[in-house]
Design a protein around this motif. Structure first.
Motif: not given
Length: 305
Positions: A140-159
């Motif tokens: 779950q932690v790994v998936l959340m980190i990968l999801f965060s990378l996807a948000l960064l690519v889209g210009g979003g703030n994963p925090i």
């Protein structure tokens, strides 16, 4: 006694590596699938910005639903693998040691048949689920980190979009609770599998299904009823009713479910009902049935040896 039991459980894990290798492989496949889909989306030029915009507009409910679905897929896959691995472990645990004659070595050690059978039950009911829970949480932690990378690519703030809005701690506790209560609730099935494994002279798998099939057929033909199937079905469905409760006085129907999904003030922890589960008669009846099967397994292990 406790120290000896820990050694016996470690022995079971050492001899049956599939109990932790299979969940780890499934977790790797889930992560690989997410990474592959992410790379494929980059190659195809999928607009991540649109997904980020939807999350910003949707707020916590949309973000929670998406993250819960992502984590739920991984937990569900690991649950399935755990069930399959424990099933084959239990039906083979006492049969294989007679087949390969290793029982002669283990019986030469100062370990009783009761301790051996109990260690196999604890391995299936406690050790294997705990290992799978640990793997699930890491996944779950790994998936959340990968999801965060996807948000960064889209210009979003994963925090802001993910980590602050998604109750990861609650989801983790819910996963631990689910794995633990399920393993305890289904202990009678594991006890039955061990019992079949203890007396089967040949294929233990056949003996798991043969008695149940014969009883069901005889009941259907002679008594024109299906009580055995009903009891088994109610046992499978009973875990959800015993371990969980509807939050905030809601009921499990479509209207209230929608209210729960859209209600930001309702905690996921409200779904858990540990006191209700521990005081459930079905749990203790299951423990009693498990004890009967274990007593039979101890007897036949001594007899067959």
């Amino acid at each position: 006694m406790l120290a000896r039991m820990k050694v016996l459980v470690r022995r079971e894990l050492w001899e049956h590596k599939a109990l932790y290798v299979a969940p780890a492989v499934m977790a790797g496949l889930v992560v690989f699938g997410f990474v592959a889909s992410f790379i494929w989306s980059l190659i195809k030029g999928v607009p991540f910005e649109a997904a980020v915009a939807a999350m910003e507009i949707g707020g916590q409910q949309v973000n929670l639903a998406g993250s819960a679905a992502l984590i739920g897929v991984s937990s569900g896959a690991l649950n399935l693998v755990l069930a399959i691995v424990v099933f084959f472990y239990a039906i083979d645990a006492l049969y294989a040691e007679r087949k390969d004659k290793s029982i002669l070595f283990w019986r030469s050690l100062p370990v009783t048949d009761t301790e051996t059978v109990l260690s196999k039950l604890l391995t299936a009911v406690i050790a294997a689920p705990l290992i799978t829970v640990a793997i699930a949480l890491v996944t779950q932690v790994v998936l959340m980190i990968l999801f965060s990378l996807a948000l960064l690519v889209g210009g979003g703030n994963p925090i802001d979009l993910l980590w602050k809005q998604v109750p990861f701690g609650q989801l983790s506790l819910l996963a631990i609770y689910s794995f633990t209560t399920a393993s305890l609730w289904f202990a009678p099935f594991i006890g039955y599998f061990l019992f079949c494994s203890s007396f089967a002279k040949r294929s233990a798998l056949i003996w798991v299904f043969l008695p149940v099939t014969v009883v069901v057929m005889l009941e259907g033909i002679v008594g024109q009823s299906w009580n055995v199937l009903r009891i088994i079905g109610e046992r499978f469905a009973g875990h959800s009713l015993a371990a969980y409760s509807a939050p905030g006085g809601l009921e499990f129907n479509e209207e209230d479910f929608e209210q729960f999904v859209m209600g930001a003030d309702i905690s996921l922890l409200d779904l858990m009902a540990p006191i209700q589960f521990v005081t459930s008669s079905g749990l203790w009846v299951g423990f009693a049935i498990t004890g009967v099967f274990l007593a039979g397994a101890v007897y036949f292990r001594r007899l067959r040896a």
